[in-house]
Design a protein around this motif. Structure first.
Motif, PDB file in Angstrom:
ATOM      1  N   PHE A   1      26.390  24.233 -21.968  1.00 61.10           N
ATOM      2  CA  PHE A   1      26.556  25.488 -21.219  1.00 61.10           C
ATOM      3  C   PHE A   1      26.549  25.250 -19.717  1.00 61.10           C
ATOM      4  O   PHE A   1      27.330  25.857 -18.971  1.00 61.10           O
ATOM      5  CB  PHE A   1      25.454  26.474 -21.611  1.00 61.10           C
TER       6      PHE A   1
ATOM      7  N   LYS B   1      32.164  29.426 -20.521  1.00 59.71           N
ATOM      8  CA  LYS B   1      31.223  28.375 -20.899  1.00 59.71           C
ATOM      9  C   LYS B   1      30.732  28.517 -22.343  1.00 59.71           C
ATOM     10  O   LYS B   1      30.226  27.567 -22.928  1.00 59.71           O
ATOM     11  CB  LYS B   1      30.014  28.390 -19.955  1.00 59.71           C
ATOM     12  N   SER B   2      30.877  29.733 -22.904  1.00 59.72           N
ATOM     13  CA  SER B   2      30.280  30.026 -24.208  1.00 59.72           C
ATOM     14  C   SER B   2      31.248  29.947 -25.375  1.00 59.72           C
ATOM     15  O   SER B   2      30.841  29.642 -26.500  1.00 59.72           O
ATOM     16  CB  SER B   2      29.667  31.436 -24.202  1.00 59.72           C
TER      17      SER B   2
ATOM     18  N   THR C   1      25.359  25.125 -15.685  1.00 58.35           N
ATOM     19  CA  THR C   1      24.770  26.044 -14.713  1.00 58.35           C
ATOM     20  C   THR C   1      25.779  27.113 -14.317  1.00 58.35           C
ATOM     21  O   THR C   1      26.941  26.807 -14.053  1.00 58.35           O
ATOM     22  CB  THR C   1      24.323  25.280 -13.452  1.00 58.35           C
TER      23      THR C   1
ATOM     24  N   TYR D   1      21.088  31.606 -23.268  1.00 56.72           N
ATOM     25  CA  TYR D   1      22.422  31.037 -23.509  1.00 56.72           C
ATOM     26  C   TYR D   1      22.387  29.512 -23.424  1.00 56.72           C
ATOM     27  O   TYR D   1      23.002  28.820 -24.248  1.00 56.72           O
ATOM     28  CB  TYR D   1      23.429  31.585 -22.496  1.00 56.72           C
ATOM     29  N   THR D   2      21.685  28.981 -22.436  1.00 54.79           N
ATOM     30  CA  THR D   2      21.605  27.523 -22.277  1.00 54.79           C
ATOM     31  C   THR D   2      20.977  26.868 -23.504  1.00 54.79           C
ATOM     32  O   THR D   2      21.425  25.812 -23.960  1.00 54.79           O
ATOM     33  CB  THR D   2      20.786  27.177 -21.021  1.00 54.79           C
TER      34      THR D   2
END
Length: 241
Positions: free
Chosen positions: A227, A103-104, A229, A220-221
């Motif tokens: 990003f 996701k990152s 859940t 992070y979000t």
């Protein structure tokens, strides 16, 4: 043209009855998608068990610029994992970290420092016999150095609130809910600063780890576009409790 690259598996998707597309973070080309044919056949040279979460690869690949899907000539798992596939806790930690990494990371170009950090950390985690319950927390906070939003741990004595949106300490309570008070913030920055091989020396209760993990995911979000859940940490929390 053929290239020798190292790779870290981040996602494997079925493409046909016997083929898959594997998204791999490479040292030379950043994130790439590779079509691998025949992996589900009994006598496949490249087997599915080589393409699991965060497996580390030596690859010989064909690379064409501006092509969405590349092809491979050879794949070897190097190093071959000794413990991760056979230890339920290690497997769960790796699946969780894989989800966050996928996701990152958006790199379409090489970032060897980022690659080396992930590759070396995963290889070390496979080798170590005693699992630190802080490993995933420390790994994710150190990763922020390479993703461009590392926390600034410098503070004056009157700065007792760590603002997760700004990534630094303030003397006044932020006007939003995304902040840590001093005790939690010092644990947060300690996980960031302490070497991975010494992160077990940070004494935390299970409830503190759950709290800090939630705040790390908020961090992070706030700093990673789209990003979303993360789901896999719920299983991880159960195993580590």
């Amino acid at each position: 043209m053929l290239h020798k690259v190292r790779g870290i598996v981040l996602k494997t998707t079925n493409y046909s009855e016997s083929s898959v597309i594997v998204q791999v973070l490479t040292d030379k080309f950043g994130m790439q998608s590779y079509l691998i044919n025949g992996v589900k056949k009994p006598k496949a040279k490249i087997k599915m068990n080589m393409l699991q979460s965060l497996h580390l690869l030596d690859m010989v690949v064909y690379h064409k610029a501006n092509t969405n899907i590349q092809r491979v000539a050879e794949v070897r798992q190097t190093p071959v994992f000794k413990s991760i596939p056979y230890d339920m806790v290690k497997t769960s930690i790796v699946i969780f970290l894989n989800e966050v990494l996928y996701k990152s990371i958006r790199q379409q170009s090489a970032d060897e420092d980022l690659f080396d950090y992930i590759f070396n950390s995963v290889a070390w985690f496979d080798e170590v016999e005693e699992i630190s319950p802080n490993f995933h927390l420390s790994f994710l906070l150190k990763l922020t150095r390479f993703l461009g939003f590392a926390p600034n741990e410098k503070r004056r004595t009157d700065q007792i609130y760590f603002d997760l949106q700004e990534g630094e300490f303030f003397s006044r309570v932020p006007i939003h809910a995304n902040y840590l008070q001093l005790d939690d913030a010092l644990q947060f920055t300690s996980l960031f600063n302490t070497p991975l091989e010494k992160n077990s020396e940070i004494k935390l209760t299970n409830s503190q780890r759950r709290f800090l993990l939630d705040k790390i995911l908020v961090f992070y979000t706030l700093h990673t576009a789209s990003f979303g859940t993360v789901q896999s940490h719920k299983i991880l929390e159960t195993l580590l409790s």
